[in-house]
Write a protein that holds these residues in place. Structure first.
Motif, PDB file in Angstrom:
ATOM      1  N   VAL A 299     -23.435 -38.098 112.256  1.00  0.00           N
ATOM      2  CA  VAL A 299     -23.251 -39.504 111.903  1.00  0.00           C
ATOM      3  C   VAL A 299     -23.370 -39.653 110.381  1.00  0.00           C
ATOM      4  N   THR A 300     -22.517 -40.491 109.810  1.00  0.00           N
ATOM      5  CA  THR A 300     -22.602 -40.756 108.369  1.00  0.00           C
ATOM      6  C   THR A 300     -23.622 -41.868 108.133  1.00  0.00           C
ATOM      7  N   GLU A 301     -24.104 -41.957 106.903  1.00  0.00           N
ATOM      8  CA  GLU A 301     -25.069 -43.002 106.564  1.00  0.00           C
ATOM      9  C   GLU A 301     -24.470 -44.393 106.783  1.00  0.00           C
ATOM     10  N   ARG A 302     -23.225 -44.551 106.381  1.00  0.00           N
ATOM     11  CA  ARG A 302     -22.560 -45.857 106.536  1.00  0.00           C
ATOM     12  C   ARG A 302     -22.446 -46.237 108.004  1.00  0.00           C
ATOM     13  N   THR A 303     -22.017 -45.288 108.829  1.00  0.00           N
ATOM     14  CA  THR A 303     -21.857 -45.560 110.260  1.00  0.00           C
ATOM     15  C   THR A 303     -23.199 -45.879 110.897  1.00  0.00           C
ATOM     16  N   LEU A 304     -24.218 -45.097 110.568  1.00  0.00           N
ATOM     17  CA  LEU A 304     -25.542 -45.361 111.129  1.00  0.00           C
ATOM     18  C   LEU A 304     -26.010 -46.761 110.745  1.00  0.00           C
ATOM     19  N   SER A 305     -25.837 -47.128 109.495  1.00  0.00           N
ATOM     20  CA  SER A 305     -26.246 -48.462 109.038  1.00  0.00           C
ATOM     21  C   SER A 305     -25.518 -49.560 109.798  1.00  0.00           C
ATOM     22  N   LEU A 306     -24.209 -49.398 109.971  1.00  0.00           N
ATOM     23  CA  LEU A 306     -23.420 -50.408 110.689  1.00  0.00           C
ATOM     24  C   LEU A 306     -23.821 -50.502 112.158  1.00  0.00           C
ATOM     25  N   GLN A 307     -24.062 -49.368 112.789  1.00  0.00           N
ATOM     26  CA  GLN A 307     -24.443 -49.373 114.198  1.00  0.00           C
ATOM     27  C   GLN A 307     -25.835 -49.975 114.384  1.00  0.00           C
ATOM     28  N   LEU A 308     -26.751 -49.660 113.499  1.00  0.00           N
ATOM     29  CA  LEU A 308     -28.090 -50.256 113.560  1.00  0.00           C
ATOM     30  C   LEU A 308     -28.008 -51.768 113.383  1.00  0.00           C
ATOM     31  N   LYS A 309     -27.183 -52.202 112.460  1.00  0.00           N
ATOM     32  CA  LYS A 309     -27.015 -53.646 112.221  1.00  0.00           C
ATOM     33  C   LYS A 309     -26.464 -54.332 113.471  1.00  0.00           C
ATOM     34  N   GLY A 310     -25.471 -53.705 114.115  1.00  0.00           N
ATOM     35  CA  GLY A 310     -24.901 -54.275 115.327  1.00  0.00           C
ATOM     36  C   GLY A 310     -25.909 -54.356 116.457  1.00  0.00           C
ATOM     37  N   LEU A 311     -26.690 -53.292 116.634  1.00  0.00           N
ATOM     38  CA  LEU A 311     -27.718 -53.288 117.685  1.00  0.00           C
ATOM     39  C   LEU A 311     -28.795 -54.336 117.405  1.00  0.00           C
ATOM     40  N   GLU A 312     -29.109 -54.515 116.137  1.00  0.00           N
ATOM     41  CA  GLU A 312     -30.087 -55.534 115.762  1.00  0.00           C
ATOM     42  C   GLU A 312     -29.538 -56.938 116.034  1.00  0.00           C
ATOM     43  N   GLU A 313     -28.281 -57.162 115.688  1.00  0.00           N
ATOM     44  CA  GLU A 313     -27.653 -58.467 115.926  1.00  0.00           C
ATOM     45  C   GLU A 313     -27.603 -58.799 117.411  1.00  0.00           C
ATOM     46  N   ASP A 314     -27.435 -57.772 118.256  1.00  0.00           N
ATOM     47  CA  ASP A 314     -27.392 -57.983 119.697  1.00  0.00           C
ATOM     48  C   ASP A 314     -28.787 -58.088 120.312  1.00  0.00           C
ATOM     49  N   GLY A 315     -29.827 -57.930 119.495  1.00  0.00           N
ATOM     50  CA  GLY A 315     -31.192 -58.101 119.969  1.00  0.00           C
ATOM     51  C   GLY A 315     -31.760 -56.909 120.716  1.00  0.00           C
ATOM     52  N   VAL A 316     -31.112 -55.753 120.578  1.00  0.00           N
ATOM     53  CA  VAL A 316     -31.526 -54.563 121.318  1.00  0.00           C
ATOM     54  C   VAL A 316     -32.582 -53.772 120.537  1.00  0.00           C
ATOM     55  N   ILE A 317     -32.478 -53.795 119.211  1.00  0.00           N
ATOM     56  CA  ILE A 317     -33.474 -53.128 118.373  1.00  0.00           C
ATOM     57  C   ILE A 317     -34.004 -54.114 117.350  1.00  0.00           C
ATOM     58  N   LYS A 318     -35.160 -53.765 116.797  1.00  0.00           N
ATOM     59  CA  LYS A 318     -35.695 -54.576 115.702  1.00  0.00           C
ATOM     60  C   LYS A 318     -35.931 -53.676 114.499  1.00  0.00           C
ATOM     61  N   ARG A 319     -35.826 -54.280 113.357  1.00  0.00           N
ATOM     62  CA  ARG A 319     -35.988 -53.588 112.076  1.00  0.00           C
ATOM     63  C   ARG A 319     -37.205 -54.180 111.396  1.00  0.00           C
ATOM     64  N   LYS A 320     -38.166 -53.329 111.100  1.00  0.00           N
ATOM     65  CA  LYS A 320     -39.376 -53.800 110.420  1.00  0.00           C
ATOM     66  C   LYS A 320     -39.461 -53.121 109.062  1.00  0.00           C
ATOM     67  N   VAL A 321     -39.634 -53.937 108.039  1.00  0.00           N
ATOM     68  CA  VAL A 321     -39.723 -53.449 106.667  1.00  0.00           C
ATOM     69  C   VAL A 321     -41.174 -53.540 106.210  1.00  0.00           C
ATOM     70  N   TYR A 322     -41.705 -52.418 105.745  1.00  0.00           N
ATOM     71  CA  TYR A 322     -43.057 -52.371 105.212  1.00  0.00           C
ATOM     72  C   TYR A 322     -42.959 -52.325 103.691  1.00  0.00           C
ATOM     73  N   THR A 323     -43.529 -53.338 103.049  1.00  0.00           N
ATOM     74  CA  THR A 323     -43.421 -53.421 101.588  1.00  0.00           C
ATOM     75  C   THR A 323     -44.787 -53.382 100.910  1.00  0.00           C
ATOM     76  N   SER A 324     -45.841 -53.077 101.660  1.00  0.00           N
ATOM     77  CA  SER A 324     -47.189 -53.132 101.097  1.00  0.00           C
ATOM     78  C   SER A 324     -47.390 -52.147  99.947  1.00  0.00           C
ATOM     79  N   LYS A 325     -46.744 -50.988 100.042  1.00  0.00           N
ATOM     80  CA  LYS A 325     -46.838 -50.022  98.944  1.00  0.00           C
ATOM     81  C   LYS A 325     -45.543 -49.230  98.866  1.00  0.00           C
TER      82      LYS A 325
END
Length: 111
Positions: free
Chosen positions: A49-75
């Motif tokens: 899988v390419t980075e671009r494809t993985l990013s697009l597929q993750l975005k689609g799965l997130e939009e469909d509510g199947v996965i969630k993306r959590k960003v940790y910015t504490s450090k």
């Protein structure tokens, strides 16, 4: 006809495939069955899988509510972790069955 989140599908099978179908979505979900993974961990696990494809597929799965993306910015560095949502976890039996069938094919019908 079925309409979910503004998308119309002719039958329940096409609805399911619209959410998890394609070359990479079910693979991504399969790897997330065992727990949350960072973007780079997914990239390493999914050979081809390419980075671009993985990013697009993750975005689609997130939009469909199947996965969630959590960003940790504490450090630094920024850490992004993907995991199944409660809705996404309902796919577990289906994904395990698909994997089991793939094993069957390899064992019984491989060249």
């Amino acid at each position: 006809m079925y309409t979910v989140k503004g998308k119309t599908y002719p039958c329940c099978t096409s609805l399911t495939m619209g959410i998890i179908g394609g070359k990479w979505k079910s693979v991504i979900l399969y790897y997330l069955l065992d727990g949350p993974l960072r973007y780079n961990e997914l990239l390493k696990k999914i050979n081809g899988v390419t980075e671009r494809t993985l990013s697009l597929q993750l975005k689609g799965l997130e939009e469909d509510g199947v996965i969630k993306r959590k960003v940790y910015t504490s450090k630094p560095p920024l850490k992004v972790v993907y995991s199944l949502t409660e809705f996404g976890a309902t796919l577990t039996p289906l994904l395990r069955s698909i994997a089991k069938w793939g094993d069957f094919v390899v064992e019984n019908h491989a060249d």
